[in-house]
Design a protein around this motif. Structure first.
Motif, PDB file in Angstrom:
ATOM      1  N   ASP A  24     -15.610 136.299  14.100  1.00 38.20           N
ATOM      2  CA  ASP A  24     -16.036 135.470  12.964  1.00 38.20           C
ATOM      3  C   ASP A  24     -17.531 135.167  12.971  1.00 38.20           C
ATOM      4  O   ASP A  24     -17.959 134.123  12.479  1.00 38.20           O
ATOM      5  CB  ASP A  24     -15.258 134.152  12.936  1.00 38.20           C
ATOM      6  CG  ASP A  24     -13.752 134.360  12.891  1.00 38.20           C
ATOM      7  OD1 ASP A  24     -13.290 135.180  12.090  1.00 38.20           O
ATOM      8  OD2 ASP A  24     -13.048 133.697  13.680  1.00 38.20           O
ATOM      9  N   SER A  25     -18.340 136.071  13.500  1.00 37.35           N
ATOM     10  CA  SER A  25     -19.783 135.808  13.594  1.00 37.35           C
ATOM     11  C   SER A  25     -20.599 136.548  12.539  1.00 37.35           C
ATOM     12  O   SER A  25     -21.791 136.278  12.386  1.00 37.35           O
ATOM     13  CB  SER A  25     -20.298 136.191  14.986  1.00 37.35           C
ATOM     14  OG  SER A  25     -20.105 137.573  15.237  1.00 37.35           O
ATOM     15  N   LEU A  26     -19.980 137.479  11.791  1.00 38.50           N
ATOM     16  CA  LEU A  26     -20.710 138.275  10.803  1.00 38.50           C
ATOM     17  C   LEU A  26     -20.197 137.998   9.396  1.00 38.50           C
ATOM     18  O   LEU A  26     -18.999 137.808   9.185  1.00 38.50           O
ATOM     19  CB  LEU A  26     -20.565 139.768  11.107  1.00 38.50           C
ATOM     20  CG  LEU A  26     -21.005 140.253  12.488  1.00 38.50           C
ATOM     21  CD1 LEU A  26     -20.793 141.762  12.597  1.00 38.50           C
ATOM     22  CD2 LEU A  26     -22.461 139.891  12.758  1.00 38.50           C
ATOM     23  N   GLY A  27     -21.124 138.031   8.445  1.00 40.33           N
ATOM     24  CA  GLY A  27     -20.744 137.842   7.059  1.00 40.33           C
ATOM     25  C   GLY A  27     -20.485 139.138   6.319  1.00 40.33           C
ATOM     26  O   GLY A  27     -19.726 139.165   5.345  1.00 40.33           O
ATOM     27  N   LEU A  48     -15.946 140.093  11.489  1.00 34.96           N
ATOM     28  CA  LEU A  48     -16.205 139.460  10.196  1.00 34.96           C
ATOM     29  C   LEU A  48     -15.403 138.177  10.037  1.00 34.96           C
ATOM     30  O   LEU A  48     -14.266 138.066  10.508  1.00 34.96           O
ATOM     31  CB  LEU A  48     -15.831 140.410   9.060  1.00 34.96           C
ATOM     32  CG  LEU A  48     -16.745 141.609   8.819  1.00 34.96           C
ATOM     33  CD1 LEU A  48     -16.079 142.592   7.882  1.00 34.96           C
ATOM     34  CD2 LEU A  48     -18.092 141.153   8.253  1.00 34.96           C
ATOM     35  N   VAL A  49     -15.997 137.219   9.331  1.00 37.09           N
ATOM     36  CA  VAL A  49     -15.232 136.044   8.929  1.00 37.09           C
ATOM     37  C   VAL A  49     -14.213 136.478   7.877  1.00 37.09           C
ATOM     38  O   VAL A  49     -14.313 137.566   7.290  1.00 37.09           O
ATOM     39  CB  VAL A  49     -16.148 134.956   8.338  1.00 37.09           C
ATOM     40  CG1 VAL A  49     -17.061 134.385   9.399  1.00 37.09           C
ATOM     41  CG2 VAL A  49     -16.948 135.496   7.153  1.00 37.09           C
ATOM     42  N   ARG A  50     -13.223 135.649   7.654  1.00 47.04           N
ATOM     43  CA  ARG A  50     -12.317 135.895   6.534  1.00 47.04           C
ATOM     44  C   ARG A  50     -13.147 135.913   5.252  1.00 47.04           C
ATOM     45  O   ARG A  50     -14.021 135.074   5.054  1.00 47.04           O
ATOM     46  CB  ARG A  50     -11.241 134.817   6.452  1.00 47.04           C
ATOM     47  CG  ARG A  50     -10.267 135.004   5.287  1.00 47.04           C
ATOM     48  CD  ARG A  50      -9.196 133.938   5.295  1.00 47.04           C
ATOM     49  NE  ARG A  50      -8.444 133.895   4.053  1.00 47.04           N
ATOM     50  CZ  ARG A  50      -7.372 134.648   3.778  1.00 47.04           C
ATOM     51  NH1 ARG A  50      -6.931 135.504   4.682  1.00 47.04           N
ATOM     52  NH2 ARG A  50      -6.747 134.541   2.625  1.00 47.04           N
ATOM     53  N   ASP A  51     -12.882 136.872   4.399  1.00 51.06           N
ATOM     54  CA  ASP A  51     -13.626 137.137   3.162  1.00 51.06           C
ATOM     55  C   ASP A  51     -14.975 137.789   3.412  1.00 51.06           C
ATOM     56  O   ASP A  51     -15.743 138.011   2.458  1.00 51.06           O
ATOM     57  CB  ASP A  51     -13.800 135.873   2.307  1.00 51.06           C
ATOM     58  CG  ASP A  51     -12.477 135.360   1.755  1.00 51.06           C
ATOM     59  OD1 ASP A  51     -11.586 136.193   1.495  1.00 51.06           O
ATOM     60  OD2 ASP A  51     -12.333 134.137   1.590  1.00 51.06           O
ATOM     61  N   GLY A  52     -15.297 138.115   4.674  1.00 43.37           N
ATOM     62  CA  GLY A  52     -16.459 138.950   4.933  1.00 43.37           C
ATOM     63  C   GLY A  52     -16.227 140.347   4.373  1.00 43.37           C
ATOM     64  O   GLY A  52     -15.090 140.763   4.143  1.00 43.37           O
ATOM     65  N   VAL A  53     -17.305 141.095   4.166  1.00 42.01           N
ATOM     66  CA  VAL A  53     -17.209 142.330   3.388  1.00 42.01           C
ATOM     67  C   VAL A  53     -17.804 143.523   4.135  1.00 42.01           C
ATOM     68  O   VAL A  53     -18.866 143.414   4.757  1.00 42.01           O
ATOM     69  CB  VAL A  53     -17.932 142.175   2.026  1.00 42.01           C
ATOM     70  CG1 VAL A  53     -17.733 143.424   1.162  1.00 42.01           C
ATOM     71  CG2 VAL A  53     -17.423 140.945   1.282  1.00 42.01           C
TER      72      VAL A  53
END
Length: 260
Positions: free
Chosen positions: A130-133, A160-165
């Motif tokens: 959860d450290s990257l957008g 990626l965080v949730r909803d990261g792309v």
């Protein structure tokens, strides 16, 4: 952000003594302006494809750092910096990172938002969960083996965080450099159940100046869809992008929908 997360993001460019960073001379550009990358696996271009432009716009408003995989000479990464974003420039070649940090078009303020991360994604690094957008991978995943493709999606889901792309561009089985009849053979193998039917290891049919390494794993939207859905990514965009011809590249914009 914790110190551990910051450490795993890479080296913060503003903390480097630029006088101690080696100067890097780029290779001479090809007639069309492309520049061969230091890994000798193809060429970097100055212009950004549409999906890369979308990544830049997304990254400019993202509160978390974003990862540019296989950044080469940093065109996309620098575009993110100029929009005010925080970006991790990743490449397997240290010369690429040395060139980027000393580019004349980035400022000391830009360097405060630039991390440098040498190594091969996905196996040479392990970002905090959860450290990257967002993750941008333009024209690099076709160099991945099937196992590396699978690992990339699994790691991206974690990082990626949730909803990261994920913003993805990779060569398709219709790319101009594939041998005659390759696309038809690709579809035949796919129907026969071959998981990754686009692997090329013999490039003897190409002229030497066109060769970009000794391996290519062409993938069409069906393959990207399968791997993305398997890892809980929502398909926002998926299709073919124009290169020299209309179907040279497969592109995707994928949203991480892992459970919180």
């Amino acid at each position: 952000m914790t110190n551990l997360k910051q450490e795993k993001l890479g080296i913060l460019a503003s903390e480097l003594d630029l006088e101690k960073v080696p100067d890097v001379q780029l290779p001479e550009p090809a007639p069309d302006g492309r520049i061969r990358v230091f890994s000798d696996k193809g060429y970097a271009t100055v212009g950004l494809m549409e999906i890369s432009q979308e990544f830049v716009e997304y990254a400019s408003t993202c509160p978390l750092p974003v990862l540019d995989v296989g950044t080469a000479y940093g065109e996309t990464a620098v575009a993110v910096l100029k929009k005010g974003g925080f970006v991790i420039a990743n490449d397997v070649e240290q010369d690429s990172l040395n060139y980027i940090v000393k580019r004349k078009d980035i400022t000391d303020d830009d360097r405060k938002r630039l991390y440098l991360k040498k190594g091969f994604v996905p196996f040479d690094m392990d970002f905090e969960p959860d450290s990257l957008g967002a993750i941008h991978a333009s024209r690099v995943m076709h160099f991945f083996t099937p196992n590396e493709v699978r690992a990339f999606f699994a790691k991206a889901k974690e990082w990626l965080v949730r909803d990261g792309v994920i913003f993805l561009i990779t060569s398709s089985p219709y790319h101009w450099f594939t041998p005659k009849g390759f696309a038809e053979e690709y579809e035949k193998k796919f129907k026969e159940g071959v998981e990754f039917p686009g692997v090329i290891t013999d490039f003897s049919y190409l002229e030497d100046e066109l060769k970009t390494g000794e391996y290519n794993n062409a993938m069409d939207p069906k393959i990207i869809y399968r791997e993305a859905v398997k890892n809980d990514f929502l398909i926002k965009k998926l299709g073919y992008a124009k290169g020299r011809y209309d179907y040279d590249y497969t592109f995707a914009v994928l949203v991480n929908r892992k459970e919180e």
